[in-house]
Design a protein around this motif. Structure first.
Motif, PDB file in Angstrom:
ATOM      1  N   THR A  55      12.852   3.527  61.529  1.00 41.98           N
ATOM      2  CA  THR A  55      11.904   3.374  62.631  1.00 41.98           C
ATOM      3  C   THR A  55      12.214   2.101  63.385  1.00 41.98           C
ATOM      4  N   THR A  56      11.852   2.101  64.645  1.00 40.02           N
ATOM      5  CA  THR A  56      12.121   0.970  65.523  1.00 40.02           C
ATOM      6  C   THR A  56      10.855   0.129  65.620  1.00 40.02           C
ATOM      7  N   SER A  57      10.983  -1.176  65.492  1.00 44.83           N
ATOM      8  CA  SER A  57       9.806  -2.036  65.644  1.00 44.83           C
ATOM      9  C   SER A  57       9.436  -2.149  67.119  1.00 44.83           C
ATOM     10  N   GLU A  77       9.015  -4.809  68.714  1.00 48.18           N
ATOM     11  CA  GLU A  77       9.828  -5.881  69.314  1.00 48.18           C
ATOM     12  C   GLU A  77      11.198  -5.342  69.711  1.00 48.18           C
ATOM     13  N   GLN A  78      11.770  -4.566  68.793  1.00 46.04           N
ATOM     14  CA  GLN A  78      13.084  -3.996  69.075  1.00 46.04           C
ATOM     15  C   GLN A  78      12.982  -3.038  70.276  1.00 46.04           C
ATOM     16  N   ALA A 124       5.344   2.888  66.468  1.00 51.54           N
ATOM     17  CA  ALA A 124       5.210   1.593  67.147  1.00 51.54           C
ATOM     18  C   ALA A 124       6.053   1.581  68.417  1.00 51.54           C
TER      19      ALA A 124
END
Lengths: 489, 489
Positions: free
Chosen positions: A3-5, A7-8, A186
């Protein structure tokens, strides 16, 4: 699961914006070359991609190959459209001292890209409505940058397709970040909320889509949310057509509602047919359905939703089971039966999307006003009539036109070809933006907006609007269209 | 004051829907005739209408006559567009067994009207953006029915214009209820909420417009809200242009920002000019402004808002008063002065719409990057450059294009001609729908949506899509445009 945060995701959106700024004024030739590079990349890795997709989705390999081919074709068709400048709607009004409301200045209009677009992939079309599917292709064709949210149902395929796309774009000279993928909740929320995102393309459920639509509308700066949500795709069979060819109609219906295990957004979920022997219908359908291949549904979550929706309809008052599915892991089809009187009393029956191999037949009495019956329906992607050529169906066709984006005549709604005239959309809840399409070359325009140039010297104008038509594109000049000769560009 | 109850508004919406149903399939000829009847009705009652408008709005008679003429012209131009079928975007793809992604069926697409449209009239243009202004004209041209919410600032004019419009339509044979007017808050809310209303056109304040946008988006079935809210309309003067012709530029600026007592949505509220002697600017502007006619603002409420916004800007840190308005009932113009450093520290200064005769000059230091400075701006209806022909302004023009719907070169934004290429719109908060326009023939399309017809026999298609092109309109056939010869229809 990767999964991608948040922020990323924000970093990717900012990189996408930078890539957009670097490339927004590229020529149609360059943009078409980038689309060709994407098409070539997908083709080159077709075996690998189809293999991953088959493993992740339970969809048959033949179907997946066709879907990939469709996506490749789409990229090339859009490239050709961009090359011709069709998406620009270039319009020129020369200064005119005699203009009817008083002298007018020189005004020239062109469509420009919106910026960074967030695209949400669908579960049911791992290629055509996913990473490098219609929304990504049309947004890139428009000149936008894309951050794509991979559907949880095929993460590995999404990541690999994203890598191939990024490599193809880089090799063709496109700026880094023009296309990237994210995954997880997210990142999805970051995509809808980020100030640099200018539009969202979404294909998914009504509940999920509406929540994101609301979120996009609530932003300090609201953005367009192009959501394809739910559609039941009614079919109306006239008495004349039923009398002449009920078997042929039922055969077509059986083929259409089971296509992709009933997981098509255009699956015919309702068939309005004249009252008659249910045994005969069951017999014909039973024979037709016997040969259909079965597979598990796309995901356990989707299966759960299907079982729930199916139970809701089959347990409703006045609904009978005509053909009972087996409820196995790869479930056999279910056909339910009710009457127009029952749906008049419970119009909610017409609003249950059973996303899997199930459908509802509604029998109506002879002489029923089908146009009036059709007013019970909500917005749809498609509406179909099965009728004889000389019947006067103007009233019914008008009601269906009002409630759908595509009306079919003696055809079946599953399968949506990508062409210039295609319209894949429809009134809410089918979509949140019925004045746009997610399929066909017209889809490019929904990621653009018009800008007028007032009183400019030719040399300071965008090239598409300059005197002499340096890009040799079709333009409307002083109200009249001028198109370069075939092959003239 | 006359106000419409919610119940009465609902009855009018239902009547409008009925009229829409009766007329949605009329020919272009009939629809053009109805628009001509409206134009004729307004012309016939011009003296009476201008008299009421002058009394209710304090606007000069000459200006009102021009505005009425513009509205009349607009109706005729739209009628001509409808007659030519331009708004239909008729597109035909014949069945093609060789189509690149696999055989395609016959697909034909056309734009159809949305249904009943709610239009909110503006305070500042009692004709052009009111009862029979742009939104009403374009919605009727699209084939929609219209319920118009009269602006409180000119109720008598609104009611009388509504009567004249209804009479003209009736005399031309249009169904009763196709156009009607309501007034007051209860009717306004009913208009946004009613299930039969399919779109809203709005021109007004950012706060009021956003509240209605939110309301329209929250509906069980959300509808498009085409709102024109606030715009400050920046002007950038390059150093070269300033050195060569600062007096000419200041004269044009003075004329533009005082037009209609500064109550134009395209009023230039910001002028970015090179740093220099403020005495010289004050002297030139003082001379230019001396001759301008003055009048009270449109309404006491509007005056209150103007005074408040003006006070907010003039009391901000770093803002000086260059020319002090007298604050009389018919107030003389105010010109404020600040620096680019000050607005960098308080970018909110660039977001204050002073809706009246006031403007802000921002002086920048030699060598300032105007493109970078322009990134401080929000979305705008217009953005203007005053420059010399050979300057390289690509970077600035791109930033302005991103932030506005119309970019001007050595011209002034007030005055929006109605043509084919016009674009009156822009990114939020200028509008809530930057991909549409409220002025020009392209405005008709925002009250339509596309519908595709799949596999139809020609005789069962809408006439615009039938073989043989019975309406003789321009159509795109198999990807290539076909336009009938001039005068061919």
């Amino acid at each position: 699961m990767t999964t991608t945060s948040a922020e990323q995701a924000a970093a990717q959106i900012e990189a996408a914006h930078k890539a957009y700024e670097q490339s927004r004024d590229e020529t149609p030739q360059t943009r078409a070359a980038w689309l060709e590079a994407l098409a070539g990349g997908l083709e080159q890795h077709a075996d690998e991609l189809v293999g991953i997709a088959a493993r992740e989705t339970h969809l048959a390999e033949g179907r997946l190959r066709f879907e990939l081919q469709r996506s490749v074709f789409q990229l090339r068709l859009f490239g050709d459209e961009v090359f011709r400048g069709e998406n620009l709607d270039a319009t020129i009004d020369h200064a005119d001292p005699e203009w009817g409301m008083g002298p007018r200045p020189d005004i020239r209009r062109i469509n420009v890209p919106l910026g960074v677009v967030g695209v949400f992939g669908a579960s049911n079309f791992p290629f055509a409505f996913s990473v490098m599917g219609g929304d990504s292709a049309s947004a890139l064709a428009a000149g936008c940058a894309v951050v794509h949210k991979i559907h949880d149902g095929h993460i590995e395929l999404g990541l690999r397709t994203g890598e191939i796309a990024a490599e193809a774009l880089a090799a063709a000279g496109a700026p880094t970040g023009l296309f990237s993928t994210v995954s997880g909740r997210a990142a999805a929320e970051a995509l809808v909320d980020h100030p640099l995102v200018t539009a969202i393309g979404f294909t998914g459920s009504t509940a999920g889509g509406r929540a994101l639509f609301d979120r996009a509308s609530r932003r300090p700066v609201p953005i367009p949310f192009y959501g394809e949500l739910g559609s039941i795709n009614p079919v109306f069979v006239t008495e004349e057509a039923w009398n002449r060819r009920s078997e042929e109609i039922l055969a077509g219906y059986a083929g259409s509602f089971t296509m992709g295990m009933g997981q098509f957004c255009t699956k015919p979920g309702l068939l309005f047919a004249p009252a008659g022997s249910s045994e005969e219908i069951a017999q014909v359908l039973g024979r037709e359905l016997a040969g259909k291949p079965m597979a598990p549904l796309l995901s356990p979550r989707l299966r759960e939703g299907f079982d729930e929706a199916l139970a809701g309809v089959r347990n409703a008052e006045g609904v009978d089971v005509l053909i009972d599915g087996d409820g196995a892991e790869a479930p056999s089809p279910t056909v339910l039966l009710t009457t127009s009187d029952a749906v008049r009393e419970q119009p909610g029956l017409l609003e249950q999307e059973m996303f899997g191999p199930a459908t509802l037949i509604i029998q109506y009495k002879p002489g029923t006003d089908l146009a009036e019956l059709a007013t019970l329906l909500q917005g749809q992607l498609t509406a179909t009539v099965q009728a004889e050529p000389d019947e006067d169906l103007a009233a019914l066709l008008t009601v269906l036109r009002e409630r759908s984006g595509r009306v079919l005549w003696n055809a079946w709604p599953t399968g949506v070809t990508v062409t210039y005239a295609q319209q894949h959309g429809g009134p809410y809840p089918a979509t949140t933006a019925p004045n746009t399409t997610s399929v066909g070359t017209a889809a490019i325009r929904r990621f653009m907006r018009p800008v007028a140039y007032d009183s400019f010297p030719s040399a300071q104008l965008p090239r598409a609007l300059q005197d002499g038509n340096p890009w040799a594109i079709g333009r409307r000049v002083d109200g009249r269209w001028e198109h370069p000769a075939e092959g003239g560009n």
